[in-house]
Design a protein around this motif. Sequence first.
Motif, PDB file in Angstrom:
ATOM      1  N   ASP A 209       0.877  -1.171   0.000  1.00  0.00           N
ATOM      2  CA  ASP A 209       0.000   0.000   0.000  1.00  0.00           C
ATOM      3  C   ASP A 209       0.914   1.221   0.000  1.00  0.00           C
ATOM      4  O   ASP A 209       1.518   1.562   1.009  1.00  0.00           O
ATOM      5  N   SER A 239      -3.105   5.895  -3.591  1.00  0.00           N
ATOM      6  CA  SER A 239      -4.098   6.961  -3.469  1.00  0.00           C
ATOM      7  C   SER A 239      -3.689   8.137  -4.338  1.00  0.00           C
ATOM      8  O   SER A 239      -2.514   8.502  -4.369  1.00  0.00           O
ATOM      9  N   LYS A 242      -2.863  12.034  -2.106  1.00  0.00           N
ATOM     10  CA  LYS A 242      -1.718  12.505  -1.318  1.00  0.00           C
ATOM     11  C   LYS A 242      -0.725  13.216  -2.227  1.00  0.00           C
ATOM     12  O   LYS A 242      -0.974  14.333  -2.637  1.00  0.00           O
TER      13      LYS A 242
HETATM   14  C1  PLP Z   1      -3.925   7.554   3.489  1.00  0.00           C
HETATM   15  C2  PLP Z   1      -3.782   6.109   3.438  1.00  0.00           C
HETATM   16  C3  PLP Z   1      -4.844   5.327   3.029  1.00  0.00           C
HETATM   17  C4  PLP Z   1      -6.187   5.915   2.674  1.00  0.00           C
HETATM   18  O1  PLP Z   1      -6.147   6.548   1.429  1.00  0.00           O
HETATM   19  P1  PLP Z   1      -7.359   7.513   1.019  1.00  0.00           P
HETATM   20  O2  PLP Z   1      -7.258   7.637  -0.465  1.00  0.00           O
HETATM   21  O3  PLP Z   1      -7.167   8.785   1.748  1.00  0.00           O
HETATM   22  O4  PLP Z   1      -8.597   6.796   1.454  1.00  0.00           O
HETATM   23  C5  PLP Z   1      -4.645   3.969   2.948  1.00  0.00           C
HETATM   24  N1  PLP Z   1      -3.453   3.417   3.259  1.00  0.00           N
HETATM   25  C6  PLP Z   1      -2.412   4.151   3.668  1.00  0.00           C
HETATM   26  C7  PLP Z   1      -1.106   3.491   3.979  1.00  0.00           C
HETATM   27  C8  PLP Z   1      -2.539   5.526   3.779  1.00  0.00           C
HETATM   28  O5  PLP Z   1      -1.512   6.259   4.187  1.00  0.00           O
END
Ligand code: PLP
Length: 395
Positions: A209, A239, A242
């Motif tokens: 992730d 995502s 960010k």
């Molecule tokens: C921020 C984050 C998420 C969630 O992502 P969103 O697109 O904001 O829902 C999932 N996993 C990790 C490791 C994150 O840092």
Amino acid sequence: MKRDPVAFLKEDMTELRGNNLEWVIRYLEGGSKPHCIVNGKEVLMLNTNNYLGLATHPKIIQAAIDATKKYGAGAGAVPVIAGSFDLTREFQEKFAKYKEVEASLLCQTGFAVNSGLIPMLVGKPDIVVSDELNHGSIIDGVRLSGAKRVIFKHRDISDLEKQLKEAEKGGARRICIITDGVFSMDGDMAPLDKIVGVAEDFGAMVFVDDCHGEGILGEGKGIVAHFNLQGKVHVEGGSMSKGFGVFGGTVAGSKDLIEFCTNKSRTYLLSTAHPPGIVAANIASIEVVENEPQHFKAVWEHTNYFKKEVQSMGYDTGRSETPIIPLIIGDPGKAQELARILFEEENIYGTPIVFPMVARELSRIRVQMNALLTKEDLNLALASIEKVGKKLDII
Ligand SMILES: *Cc1c(COP(=O)(O)O)cnc(C)c1O
């Protein structure tokens, strides 16, 4: 006497407040930029995941406006029922190319990727081996899956191997190793090259992730590119919210994976697709990241400068290897006090992070670098952080 069925709402909040753990939302009057108006006053924002400053990039905003005018404000339904936009197909092709994988899928959010896809990749007969500091959305996804969850010590490959050996003995149908790419509390990176090596020995699936690595590591392409592991990681979740500065979750990998996810992930199947303006902004964001390397360079320059300066003041920045920089203080009261004084008196917005988000003795404030900060901004922030840190006897 009849009981009050919702008395717990107030009771729970009273307890949170008593423990100083209540989140009170502050409101921005304008865009999320280093200089922004929060609760009516101008502060220096050191809190966002918008590392490259793209949330307010003119080309990305324009793309959202143009697509909204052409396609409208909403998607109308979930993609499998009412169709997806040609824009979404364009995004997915572009993103796959960018990630150097066969295919990608734009999902609702990073959280939705984990909560929707993980329970389809693994189930009751399977074992998930998960880093102890993984994001809450991974934890929830694994819980929903019903698979056996085994925790390995943070970034510890020999412990991972030990857990994999145990898992193998147990005769699991599938073994899946899951890790954050960049850990959001400490700003450290998963040893993904070693994880992939061990996974190959055990025939385990690797799920990374990379929400905080995208835009930051591997010249912006993320942790897989950073370690030159293209094609070796089975599932890459991410995502667009960010480093890319817009919104949405992503899955990147093989064509098989994307077809599987399209047909099985419950959050993809049951939650409405993104508005076209968001999709177009996501496309524009990839183009900006590819064509304007200055943002990437700036955020790393700021990171190296800021980290060196706070370290020389005597702050402990822990394991940080990225633009996420914790100032580890230990005492939770002091961490909260430091954040409060910085916000109220110095107009600097940094996040206090205390138990239960981190262990009590690792209480901290966390700051995050942004490409749009200037050297002058950084120097002002550093002076305040030094002044207040001394006043509170932290440094
Ligand atoms: C921020 C984050 C998420 C969630 O992502 P969103 O697109 O904001 O829902 C999932 N996993 C990790 C490791 C994150 O840092």
